[in-house]
Every structure is written in C-alpha cells, then in structure tokens.
Design a protein around this motif. Structure first.
Motif, PDB file in Angstrom:
ATOM      1  N   ALA A  17       1.754  41.302 -36.503  1.00  9.50           N
ATOM      2  CA  ALA A  17       0.663  42.385 -37.152  1.00  9.50           C
ATOM      3  C   ALA A  17      -0.433  42.612 -36.492  1.00  9.50           C
ATOM      4  O   ALA A  17      -0.947  43.787 -36.484  1.00  9.50           O
ATOM      5  CB  ALA A  17       0.108  41.478 -38.410  1.00  9.50           C
ATOM      6  N   VAL A  27      -0.864  44.452 -44.555  1.00  5.47           N
ATOM      7  CA  VAL A  27      -1.277  43.550 -44.907  1.00  5.47           C
ATOM      8  C   VAL A  27      -1.670  43.609 -46.926  1.00  5.47           C
ATOM      9  O   VAL A  27      -1.449  43.307 -47.317  1.00  5.47           O
ATOM     10  CB  VAL A  27      -3.392  42.568 -44.914  1.00  5.47           C
ATOM     11  CG1 VAL A  27      -2.753  41.729 -45.696  1.00  5.47           C
ATOM     12  CG2 VAL A  27      -2.924  42.449 -43.463  1.00  5.47           C
ATOM     13  N   VAL A  76       2.310  44.963 -49.128  1.00 12.29           N
ATOM     14  CA  VAL A  76       2.395  44.096 -48.895  1.00 12.29           C
ATOM     15  C   VAL A  76       2.655  42.552 -49.920  1.00 12.29           C
ATOM     16  O   VAL A  76       3.088  42.592 -50.680  1.00 12.29           O
ATOM     17  CB  VAL A  76       3.245  42.907 -47.258  1.00 12.29           C
ATOM     18  CG1 VAL A  76       3.593  41.375 -47.811  1.00 12.29           C
ATOM     19  CG2 VAL A  76       3.485  43.636 -46.214  1.00 12.29           C
ATOM     20  N   GLY A 135       9.738  42.842 -47.276  1.00 13.14           N
ATOM     21  CA  GLY A 135       8.642  41.123 -47.594  1.00 13.14           C
ATOM     22  C   GLY A 135       9.289  40.441 -48.986  1.00 13.14           C
ATOM     23  O   GLY A 135       9.389  39.154 -48.258  1.00 13.14           O
ATOM     24  N   VAL A 139       4.856  38.502 -44.843  1.00 14.66           N
ATOM     25  CA  VAL A 139       4.131  39.820 -43.762  1.00 14.66           C
ATOM     26  C   VAL A 139       4.971  39.001 -42.716  1.00 14.66           C
ATOM     27  O   VAL A 139       5.577  39.741 -41.615  1.00 14.66           O
ATOM     28  CB  VAL A 139       3.502  39.089 -43.149  1.00 14.66           C
ATOM     29  CG1 VAL A 139       2.473  38.977 -41.834  1.00 14.66           C
ATOM     30  CG2 VAL A 139       1.955  39.284 -44.626  1.00 14.66           C
ATOM     31  N   ALA A 193       5.733  42.839 -40.604  1.00 13.43           N
ATOM     32  CA  ALA A 193       5.457  43.027 -39.588  1.00 13.43           C
ATOM     33  C   ALA A 193       6.324  43.562 -38.949  1.00 13.43           C
ATOM     34  O   ALA A 193       5.670  44.605 -38.511  1.00 13.43           O
ATOM     35  CB  ALA A 193       4.724  41.896 -39.221  1.00 13.43           C
TER      36      ALA A 193
END
Length: 313
Positions: free
Chosen positions: A166, A189, A192, A260, A296, A300
């Motif tokens: 991330a 962010v 998700v 996710g 995440v 990511a």
C-alpha cells in the motif's frame, strides 16, 4: 501533502462520517426502553472507530511519505502480533519471531523509504523464507516443524509483505502524475474499506443467502453483490484523482474489491480454525487491526502490480 484535491477528499470523508454519526444518534434515540439493539450499538461503535482511523490516516497523509510509511509499519507490527498471538509456536521459534518483528518489518519499510523496489519485492518471499526456518531449526526442535515454520512465514507475508504494497504505491514513477501518488493510496484504502462497510450494510438490509456460513456467518451473496457494486461505482467515480480512465478505475476497483473480499474470507477461515471471532479487541466495534487490514493485505499487492505494469515507467 499540499495537494488541494486531498483536502477536498478528506473534507468529503469527514462529511460522510458526520452524516453517519447523525444517523447512528437518531437510531439510538429511537430505540425502546431497553436501549439500542446490538446492530445499532455495533454501528455506532464502528462509526466512532472510523473517526479515529480517518484522523490517523489523514494526519499521516498530510505530513507526507515518512509518517505514512511509519504508520503502515506500526500497522504491520500490530497485525503480526495479533496473528502470532493466536497461532501459537514453540520456544524454539523465539529467534525466528524476533527476526520477523525486529529485522524484517523495519527492513521492508526501509526499502520502501529508500525506494529499492527490486529488493523490496523479494526480501521477505526469498530471504525471510529461507532464514526463518534456519533460526528455528538451530534450536534442534523438530516437533511440528513444518507447521510452525509455515505459521511464521504466512504471518509475515500477509501482515508485512502484502500490506507494505500500500505505501509502496507512493514510489511508482507515473508520467504526468508526479507528486500525486498519495491519491493512489487514498483510492486503494477508500475502495477497500467502503467495500467492507457496504457489504456489511447490504448484508444487514437485504442478506438472505449465506455465502460461506461455516467460515463467516455474516457474509451473504446480497452483501457481496450489492456492496461490491457500490464500491466499484465509488472507485469509478474517483477516476479523476488517479491516472486511470473511468472504465479502468472501475475495473481496478472491481478487482481490488474481489481481492479484498477473498482476503477477508481467507483470514476468517484462519480465525475460525483457531476458535476465534476477532483477531483482538483493539478497535471497538471492529475487532483487531487485522480485522480491518485483512482485505487490504490481499488488495494492495494486486493494485500495486496492476498500476506498476500499465502506468509506471
């Protein structure tokens, strides 16, 4: 970060949280003499926790790359601690766990800080994979050796290696997008976490058919489809803060929503197999840090590699 776009986006997030807080307050006041039911209580706990999490992420983004990397390093630390606390190992693994916490976590994020992507991408999958079993076997304990080694390696991969992708988005060299990479992190962010929230809300409102009742009793097909489509639309609507076209933003959002979702389901299976509902009680209404980062950890790396392959130099 001084980009006015980021300030507008954070203002929008704060506005949404204000609306959610008002709705939660009204629902609580309309409850009967026995007080709010469990769903309303959980909703208000989640909203209060979101205020804190948004404030922390907002400050990190505002103060730039160094603080953001430090924030994700702390998140990885807490996630790894939660993971290993419910997946017990033996005393013979002490050196391996110490190395995971105090060598590989700081090294992984230091590699992001100095922007060394070649080593960042293999430090844990290759060198930690080889070194950690060596540190364990040096104590001469062979009981459940493969299982113990796999637990530590899996924990390190998910909580440190995957999550570190991330903040690594900040380092991608995208022509015409210089100095705005924080917005990619915001995109990841936001999509998700909105997917998680929307799946919860759609599941509560419309959920009838359980998706995997033995793994995660609250996940339903209606929640996945409704929440996933909503998060995909949000991602498509955020195309203007990214280097993506609207169609590409929708496709990437849809991909990370799916990643996710499976991340949450896989880590729910880990918890259930160990007889736990939450990773910890660190965040009221949400569970532990890993309960918020499970999605995440799977999304990511997917977004990082898609963006790197199609948009970066």
């Amino acid at each position: 970060m001084n980009d006015p776009t980021f300030l507008y986006l954070m203002s929008g997030v704060v506005g949404l949280l204000l609306i959610a807080s008002v709705v939660g307050f009204v629902l609580a006041r309309r409850s009967g003499p026995d007080g709010p039911n469990a769903t309303v209580q959980n909703l208000n706990q989640r909203i209060r926790a979101w205020w804190l999490m948004v404030a922390i992420f907002g400050l990190a983004f505002f103060f730039g790359k160094g603080i953001t990397i430090m924030l994700f390093m702390l998140v990885s630390f807490y996630c790894l601690r939660e993971f290993l606390s419910i997946t017990p190992t033996l005393a013979a693994d002490h050196r391996a766990t110490v190395a995971a916490f105090y060598i590989f976590i700081p090294m992984q994020y230091w590699l992001i800080w100095i922007d060394w992507p070649a080593l960042f991408s293999i430090a844990i999958p290759v060198y930690a994979f080889l070194l950690l079993p060596i540190l364990s076997v040096a104590r001469g304990e062979t009981k459940d050796f493969l299982v113990r080694s796999a637990k530590i390696q899996w924990a390190l991969m998910l909580t440190v290696y995957c999550i570190s992708h991330a903040p690594a988005l900040i380092n991608l060299d995208i022509p015409g997008f210089e100095g705005r990479n924080f917005l990619l992190l915001f995109f990841l962010v936001t999509v998700v976490q909105i997917s998680d929230v929307a799946q919860y809300v759609f599941g509560k409102l419309f959920g009838k058919r359980k998706l995997a009742p033995s793994v995660s009793p609250n996940k339903t097909w209606e929640g996945l489809i409704g929440g996933g489509l909503f998060a995909t639309l949000v991602g498509a609507g955020l195309w203007w803060i990214t280097p993506f076209t609207p169609l590409a933003a929708a496709a990437i959002a849809f991909t990370i929503v799916l990643a996710g979702f499976w991340g949450g389901l896989v880590l729910s299976a880990v918890k259930r197999s160990l007889g736990r509902k939450d990773w910890s009680a660190m965040i009221q209404g949400h569970g532990g840090a890993m309960d918020r980062m499970d999605s995440v950890s799977f999304a990511a790396p997917i977004m990082y590699h898609i963006t790197n392959y199609f948009y970066a130099l």
